[in-house]
Scaffold this active site. Structure first.
Site, PDB file in Angstrom:
ATOM      1  N   PHE A 230       0.935  -1.153  -0.104  1.00 13.05           N
ATOM      2  CA  PHE A 230       0.049   0.031   0.209  1.00 13.05           C
ATOM      3  C   PHE A 230       0.857   1.315  -0.177  1.00 13.05           C
ATOM      4  CE2 PHE A 230      -4.121   1.274   0.853  1.00 13.05           C
ATOM      5  CZ  PHE A 230      -5.184   0.215  -0.048  1.00 13.05           C
TER       6      PHE A 230
ATOM      7  N   GLN B  76      -7.989  14.891   3.813  1.00 16.13           N
ATOM      8  CA  GLN B  76      -7.008  13.804   2.653  1.00 16.13           C
ATOM      9  C   GLN B  76      -7.681  13.354   1.426  1.00 16.13           C
ATOM     10  OE1 GLN B  76      -6.567   9.409   2.640  1.00 16.13           O
ATOM     11  NE2 GLN B  76      -4.365  10.770   2.950  1.00 16.13           N
TER      12      GLN B  76
ATOM     13  N   HIS C 197      -8.735  11.895  -1.349  1.00 21.91           N
ATOM     14  CA  HIS C 197      -7.637   9.881  -2.336  1.00 21.91           C
ATOM     15  C   HIS C 197      -8.055  10.452  -4.056  1.00 21.91           C
ATOM     16  CE1 HIS C 197      -7.581   5.527  -3.659  1.00 21.91           C
ATOM     17  NE2 HIS C 197      -7.299   5.579  -2.133  1.00 21.91           N
TER      18      HIS C 197
ATOM     19  N   LEU D  69     -15.039   5.283  -4.480  1.00 23.00           N
ATOM     20  CA  LEU D  69     -13.380   5.658  -4.142  1.00 23.00           C
ATOM     21  C   LEU D  69     -13.197   3.594  -5.482  1.00 23.00           C
ATOM     22  CD1 LEU D  69     -11.290   6.788  -2.338  1.00 23.00           C
ATOM     23  CD2 LEU D  69     -11.559   4.095  -1.562  1.00 23.00           C
TER      24      LEU D  69
ATOM     25  N   GLU E  60      -6.633   1.924  -3.653  1.00 22.64           N
ATOM     26  CA  GLU E  60      -4.589   2.179  -3.229  1.00 22.64           C
ATOM     27  C   GLU E  60      -5.070   1.169  -3.906  1.00 22.64           C
ATOM     28  OE1 GLU E  60      -2.961   5.799  -1.259  1.00 22.64           O
ATOM     29  OE2 GLU E  60      -1.783   3.535  -0.821  1.00 22.64           O
TER      30      GLU E  60
ATOM     31  N   ARG F 119      -0.872   9.767  -1.073  1.00 24.45           N
ATOM     32  CA  ARG F 119      -2.085  10.591  -1.857  1.00 24.45           C
ATOM     33  C   ARG F 119      -2.457  12.003  -1.921  1.00 24.45           C
ATOM     34  NH1 ARG F 119      -6.444   6.741   1.910  1.00 24.45           N
ATOM     35  NH2 ARG F 119      -5.502   4.874   0.984  1.00 24.45           N
TER      36      ARG F 119
ATOM     37  N   HIS G 287     -11.479  12.514   0.769  1.00 21.10           N
ATOM     38  CA  HIS G 287     -11.739  10.823   1.344  1.00 21.10           C
ATOM     39  C   HIS G 287     -11.731  11.101   3.473  1.00 21.10           C
ATOM     40  CE1 HIS G 287     -11.364   7.056   1.435  1.00 21.10           C
ATOM     41  NE2 HIS G 287     -10.012   6.633   1.558  1.00 21.10           N
TER      42      HIS G 287
ATOM     43  N   ARG H 259      -2.887  10.924   6.236  1.00 23.34           N
ATOM     44  CA  ARG H 259      -2.638   9.634   6.375  1.00 23.34           C
ATOM     45  C   ARG H 259      -2.464   8.626   5.617  1.00 23.34           C
ATOM     46  NH1 ARG H 259      -6.673   5.532   5.941  1.00 23.34           N
ATOM     47  NH2 ARG H 259      -8.146   6.903   4.668  1.00 23.34           N
TER      48      ARG H 259
END
Ligand SMILES: Cc1cc2nc3c(=O)[nH]c(=O)nc-3n(C[C@H](O)[C@H](O)[C@H](O)COP(=O)(O)OP(=O)(O)OC[C@H]3O[C@@H](n4cnc5c(N)ncnc54)[C@H](O)[C@@H]3O)c2cc1C
Ligand code: SF4
Ligand code: FES
Lengths: 260, 595
Positions: B116, B249, B251, B261, B264, B295, B362, B403
């Site tokens: 990730f 954030q 995304h 979404l 990722e 991100r 996000h 994050r």
């Protein structure tokens, strides 16, 4: 480091179609919604709304348009808006579906689109039903892992095959589309219903679980799996594509083949 | 007046709330109040995974994880908190497995792990497999597993109870240095029962806020309709500060135009981003880890490609996520849900066509400030006894200014558990704080005002305009001008909000009324976020000022703390006082964040 996995190309020719089409087309629909509000009247009735909608809109968008622009009192549940939270199962043109997952363009828009609450659960207001009886059946099948042996310090091991055995029934979002499409449930509200059986299946076939027999005993009850008449309504209704009828058949088989 | 008495009241039944409930419920008399049925909570939408340095598939350890979290957050992370999270991650995953969570498995039968963004081996040397997952419905499985265990432990839920106020009393107190101050104490909460329209007061020794995020301040968002920041708004109105609210954030891969979404994890499995020229443009922005950069970097790169004319589609306003070179059977096994999203909602077949994507709002990095024991702070150091917060509503701060993916499902489990234990333990030592006189007063006033108003403004219209201006001016690129525009827009929305009309005047399931209440929270939070963004004249993590493109540690290596204060003003906005709070450093000195 291994060199066998090639990096994807830095630059590729994109197909001409890449990125989809041009402008989104608009069209008019009539949304025919079943209304009920006991604060106003004990009688339910239908309301028609004519709306201009777009090609990517879903039934939920149409309901929002009514609520936000025409009639704020129209009541329905929703949260995630992409088929993952299970809030908005309803009867759309006579079939149980999630409003947020049903594209208007996939319905026949030349006729009014009917939207009603799911059947078999008490209607509270408009499209909102009392979900408590549904969750009551769910809770009765002991929908939690009851492992045997002592607790390992690290994770319990499970093979990829054993994990795959119950994969399908882990997808359930407890939307009640299945249970409320079941003719047996409509006439006998005591029947556990497909969703509870699906959630029992999820544990009965989990190799880490040790209480399968108890669950099978519960489902062997007169309101259990044997009430199922295999009408397939549930499998057709499930927005998660769970093979519910098959799961029920597997549970029936397990009851028959176990030796107590 | 209907008064209930519990040792512990938990507000919210998402991952954080239910994780807390499982602990608290076994130790003290606990009620969980939630505006949604627990299984409807947005934790269920999380896809990609939950990270922990289990080292099941390759070498890894919690210290590397801590470093990645700190660096990913652009050094605004409180390092003691990050360390707690990375260490307790391992047990958090194992706890879930023992509760029954069906993780994907390795050939040896262990919990499988995948890559990730931003998670690396040995301080950035190469991507590491740290994310534990259950296909692309990890959040769904966490939410279900926690709910199942709440059923098992007979946790008491009050479903469709909207908490609308926190009851706090203030007492005169004296600090060690002799200065006088007002100590806040918690007496309970006030909630609205959706089914009947009745108000219920819950008196409690401990209250845990676990009410999730506030993504609905933006138009394009991966967040649910119900994520309206209620918990943050309630706390703010009661004089509790909000920390780091300017950091939100975006995304990278939301379905274009919809915001839904695509995890990722898709890029973790090898999907790549391309512009209209077919270029793998991330090679320009993050030469080492490319599409798996954090991100904020990917989101800005995408927006920049679009700005520079290399966007795709009729309006050239998105880029493409390319999965076509990947093995369909592999994708079907690892990412079944997101391929279905692309098909259902955009009519795109991801195995043969690239999928249109654009950044989507996000995650709120900021929130109600807490220490690592999840105790809520009323200022930089003063704890409010009996008040706890965990999950997206809180700011510990483990995410700093950005994050990392898979760190939130972790956060809700680690700090949710801590909150549940702490709240229950506190309730054993404490007495009830006496309820203030007429505790429902504020809520009754709020609801009554909205129901009686005969104005001409519509909630949905104001909300839409708020979301439009936030998307246009407060998204991945920000400037003084754009932020000032948002603030002047919000000022006019606030005026109009006074004239808002609620059509449904009934008591049963009056969601019309609650949408009006939620809009009030959204307006307030959007303002706090924007004031913070205007004040922060630097770029860091999720906050990017085009007029101040560099990180400025000298001036801004600090958390921001926004207080409601009628006698103050910040950046010409009346009613908000902005202070700062030092960042906690333990091991890592700030470095430039390069990938
Ligand atoms: C699409 C998507 C994918 C994600 N994927 C990942 C991922 O792969 N990995 C990862 O680590 N993170 C991921 N995240 C982030 C993560 O899922 C969330 O941050 C996290 O689940 C938040 O959990 P929570 O318990 O704090 O809040 P939620 O799950 O949102 O729960 C909030 C709860 O509060 C209740 N509530 C709210 N307001 C009130 C009120 N006024 N009164 C009473 N109750 C109230 C709600 O009913 C709900 O029960 C993702 C997020 C999204 C949106
Ligand atoms: S089995 Fe399918 S239809 Fe039934 S409750 Fe679960 S998700 Fe809904
Ligand atoms: S709104 Fe969540 S499933 Fe439809």
């Amino acid at each position: 480091m291994s060199t066998s996995t090639a990096e994807p190309a830095s630059k590729v020719e994109l197909p001409a179609s890449a990125g989809g089409g041009g402008e989104i087309p608009s069209f008019d629909i009539t949304l025919r919604v079943r209304r009920y509000n006991p604060e106003v009247s004990e009688e339910a009735h239908w309301d028609d709304f004519t709306l201009t909608m777009y090609g990517t809109d879903r039934v939920l968008d149409a309901l929002h348009k009514v609520k936000w622009e025409h009639d704020g009192s129209l009541s329905f549940r929703r949260s995630c808006a992409h088929g993952i939270c299970g809030s908005d199962a309803m009867r759309i043109n006579g079939r149980n579906r999630l409003a947020c997952k049903t594209l208007l363009k996939d319905l026949d828009t030349s006729k009014p689109i009917t939207v009603e609450p799911i059947k078999g659960l008490p209607v509270e207001k408009d499209l909102i039903v009392d979900m408590e009886p549904f969750f009551q059946s769910y809770r009765e099948v002991m929908p939690f892992l009851i492992p045997g042996g002592h607790e390992p310090t690290k994770e319990r091991l499970q093979t990829i095959e054993d994990r795959a055995r119950f994969d399908d029934t882990t997808k359930c979002i407890l939307c009640a589309a299945c249970t409320s499409s079941c003719p047996v449930f409509w006439t006998d509200g005591q029947y556990f219903g497909p969703a509870a059986i699906v959630n029992a299946h999820r544990f009965i076939f989990d190799s880490r679980d040790d209480a399968g027999d108890m669950r099978l005993e519960i489902l062997n009850d007169k309101e259990g799996v044997w009430r199922c008449r295999t009408t397939f309504n549930c499998s057709e209704a499930c927005p998660r594509g769970i093979q519910i009828t098959q799961a029920i058949a597997e549970v029936k088989q397990a009851i028959l083949s176990r030796n107590i | 007046m209907q008064v209930h008495k519990y040792d512990v009241v938990i507000v919210g039944a998402g991952g954080a709330g239910m994780r807390a409930a499982i602990e608290s419920g076994q130790r003290a008399r606990t009620a969980v109040l939630t505006k949604l049925y627990p299984t409807r909570s947005h934790t269920g939408a999380a896809q990609g995974g939950m990270c922990a340095a289990l080292a099941n598939v390759e070498e890894d350890n919690w210290e590397w994880h801590t470093f990645d979290t700190v660096k990913g957050g652009d050094y605004l992370v409180d390092q003691d908190a990050a360390e707690v999270m990375a260490k307790e991650a391992i047990d958090a995953v194992l706890d879930l497995e023992k509760m029954g969570l069906p993780f994907n498995r390795t050939p040896e039968g262990r919990i499988d792990q995948r890559r990730f963004g931003g998670h690396t081996r040995d301080h950035g040397k190469a991507p590491v497999r740290r994310a534990c997952y259950a296909a692309d419905r990890t959040g769904h499985m966490i939410l279900q597993t926690l709910y199942q265990n709440c059923v098992k432990h007979n946790v008491e839920f009050y479903n469709e109870y909207y908490v609308l106020d926190l009851l706090v009393v203030e007492e005169d107190a004296v600090r060690e240095d002799g200065t006088a101050y007002k100590q806040k104490r918690v007496a309970g909460v006030v909630s609205y029962d959706l089914a009947t329209g009745e108000l219920h007061v819950f008196q409690a020794k401990s209250v845990v806020f676990a009410s999730g995020g506030a993504g609905k301040v933006f138009k394009t968002t991966s967040n649910a309709h119900t994520l309206t920041g209620d918990g943050m708004g309630i706390a703010f109105r009661r004089g509790i500060p909000l920390e780091d609210m300017e950091f939100f954030q975006f995304h990278p891969t939301g379905l274009a135009g919809l915001g839904i979404l695509l995890t990722e994890g898709a890029r973790g499995e090898g999907a790549i981003l391309r512009n209209s020229e077919g270029e793998r443009f991330m090679e320009r922005y993050a030469p080492t880890i490319k599409d798996l950069a954090p991100r904020d970097i990917v989101a800005r790169a995408m927006a920049n490609e679009v700005r520079e004319g290399r966007g795709c589609g009729p309006h050239k306003d998105y880029v493409l996520l390319d999965l076509t070179h990947l093995e369909p059977a592999h994708i079907e096994a690892k990412l079944p849900d997101i391929t279905e999203f692309a098909r259902t909602y955009l009519g795109v077949e991801p195995f043969t066509e690239p999928v249109p994507v654009f950044p989507t709002a996000h995650y709120a990095m900021g929130g109600i400030p807490t220490n690592i024991q999840t105790q809520v702070l009323q200022d930089n150091d003063t704890v409010i006894p009996g008040l706890f917060a965990a999950g997206e509503v809180a700011c510990v701060s483990v995410h700093g200014s950005n994050r990392l993916g898979t760190n939130s499902l972790l956060d809700i489990n680690v700090f949710g558990k801590r909150a549940g234990v702490a709240a229950a333990e506190y309730s054993k030592t404490a007495d009830y704080v006496e309820l203030p006189e007429d505790p429902e007063n504020r809520v009754r006033g709020l609801l009554g005002g909205l129901l009686e108003s005969n104005g001409s403004e519509r909630v949905a219209q104001i909300r839409k305009e708020l979301q439009d201006t936030m998307d246009a001016n407060m998204q991945v690129f920000r400037t003084k001008e754009s932020l000032e525009r948002v603030l002047s827009d919000i000022a006019s929305f606030e005026e109009r909000y006074k004239n808002v009309t609620v059509q449904d005047k009934g008591k049963r399931f009056n969601l019309d009324l609650l949408e009006a209440v939620e809009l009030g929270f959204l307006l307030e939070l959007a303002k706090v976020m924007t004031v913070g963004a205007l004040h922060r004249e630097e770029s860091r993590g999720g906050h990017y000022r085009e007029d101040f493109p560099d990180r400025d540690d000298e001036k801004f290596m600090k958390h921001s703390m926004a207080y409601q204060d009628s006698s103050a003003s910040t950046e010409h906005v009346a009613g908000i006082r902005l202070e700062t709070k030092p960042v906690i450093f333990t091991r890592y000195e700030p470095m430039e964040r390069k990938y």
